[in-house]
Design a protein around this motif. Structure first.
Motif, PDB file in Angstrom:
ATOM      1  N   UNK A  36      74.990  24.798 -37.387  1.00 60.44           N
ATOM      2  CA  UNK A  36      74.601  25.593 -38.708  1.00 60.44           C
ATOM      3  C   UNK A  36      73.406  25.727 -39.217  1.00 60.44           C
ATOM      4  N   UNK A  37      72.697  24.542 -39.338  1.00 59.63           N
ATOM      5  CA  UNK A  37      71.384  24.491 -39.829  1.00 59.63           C
ATOM      6  C   UNK A  37      70.355  25.251 -38.917  1.00 59.63           C
ATOM      7  N   UNK A  38      70.557  25.054 -37.648  1.00 62.40           N
ATOM      8  CA  UNK A  38      69.442  25.684 -36.632  1.00 62.40           C
ATOM      9  C   UNK A  38      69.681  27.239 -37.052  1.00 62.40           C
ATOM     10  N   UNK A  39      70.815  27.847 -37.020  1.00 57.58           N
ATOM     11  CA  UNK A  39      71.268  29.238 -37.139  1.00 57.58           C
ATOM     12  C   UNK A  39      70.753  29.708 -38.538  1.00 57.58           C
ATOM     13  N   UNK A  40      70.410  28.726 -39.638  1.00 56.96           N
ATOM     14  CA  UNK A  40      70.065  29.055 -40.826  1.00 56.96           C
ATOM     15  C   UNK A  40      71.093  29.635 -41.839  1.00 56.96           C
ATOM     16  N   UNK A  41      72.237  29.215 -41.347  1.00 53.94           N
ATOM     17  CA  UNK A  41      73.534  29.650 -42.244  1.00 53.94           C
ATOM     18  C   UNK A  41      74.053  28.444 -43.178  1.00 53.94           C
ATOM     19  N   UNK A  42      73.596  27.248 -42.913  1.00 54.44           N
ATOM     20  CA  UNK A  42      74.175  26.166 -43.483  1.00 54.44           C
ATOM     21  C   UNK A  42      73.919  26.282 -45.129  1.00 54.44           C
ATOM     22  N   UNK A  43      74.843  25.844 -46.028  1.00 56.81           N
ATOM     23  CA  UNK A  43      74.609  25.684 -47.217  1.00 56.81           C
ATOM     24  C   UNK A  43      74.913  24.342 -47.665  1.00 56.81           C
ATOM     25  N   UNK A  44      76.109  23.875 -47.589  1.00 54.17           N
ATOM     26  CA  UNK A  44      76.477  22.470 -47.787  1.00 54.17           C
ATOM     27  C   UNK A  44      77.799  21.996 -47.215  1.00 54.17           C
ATOM     28  N   UNK A  45      78.056  20.698 -47.311  1.00 55.61           N
ATOM     29  CA  UNK A  45      79.329  20.367 -46.589  1.00 55.61           C
ATOM     30  C   UNK A  45      79.668  18.957 -47.525  1.00 55.61           C
ATOM     31  N   UNK A  46      80.946  18.611 -47.642  1.00 57.63           N
ATOM     32  CA  UNK A  46      81.289  17.414 -48.141  1.00 57.63           C
ATOM     33  C   UNK A  46      82.684  16.929 -47.390  1.00 57.63           C
ATOM     34  N   UNK A  47      82.668  15.599 -47.446  1.00 58.49           N
ATOM     35  CA  UNK A  47      84.047  15.011 -46.899  1.00 58.49           C
ATOM     36  C   UNK A  47      84.685  14.529 -47.866  1.00 58.49           C
TER      37      UNK A  47
END
Length: 117
Positions: A36-47
């Motif tokens: 996701x980061x490599x594609x430039x689409x990642x914003x955030x995540x949480x568990x």
């Protein structure tokens, strides 16, 4: 467009996981986050901690009510989320299908309503 993936699963599935199982799961999710980061689409995540540790609060009807535990008793509970920024639902669905969670749980996709209402 911002989309959030809500990850639902049966907490009983995690009950028997070993430390090695958790390490493998973290590795698999780490690879997904990296993609996701490599594609430039990642914003955030949480568990999230298990639903039985939740506290639910409402002021509906003018009266404060606090409940230990989740809002609803269900077999599948919300365990975490991913937020991504992609052009449309079709692209969000492509990323959802790559999420490791879809192999053992359910993934709900929701578009952000911020700025649209």
């Amino acid at each position: 467009m911002r989309y959030t993936f809500l990850l639902y699963s049966d907490p009983a599935m995690a009950a028997g996981m070993t430390e090695e199982d958790w390490a493998k799961s973290k590795e698999i999710y780490g690879q997904y986050i990296g993609a996701l980061q490599e594609a430039g689409v990642f914003i955030e995540t949480d568990w999230l901690h298990p639903a039985d540790t939740a506290t639910t609060v409402t002021l509906a009807g003018g009266e404060k009510r606090v409940q230990d535990g989740p809002f609803a008793e269900t077999k599948e509970t919300l365990g975490g989320y991913f937020a991504i920024d992609v052009p449309d639902l079709d692209e969000a669905m492509k990323w959802a299908e790559k999420c490791p969670h879809v192999h053992y749980g359910k993934l709900e996709i929701r578009a952000s309503a911020m700025g649209s209402v």
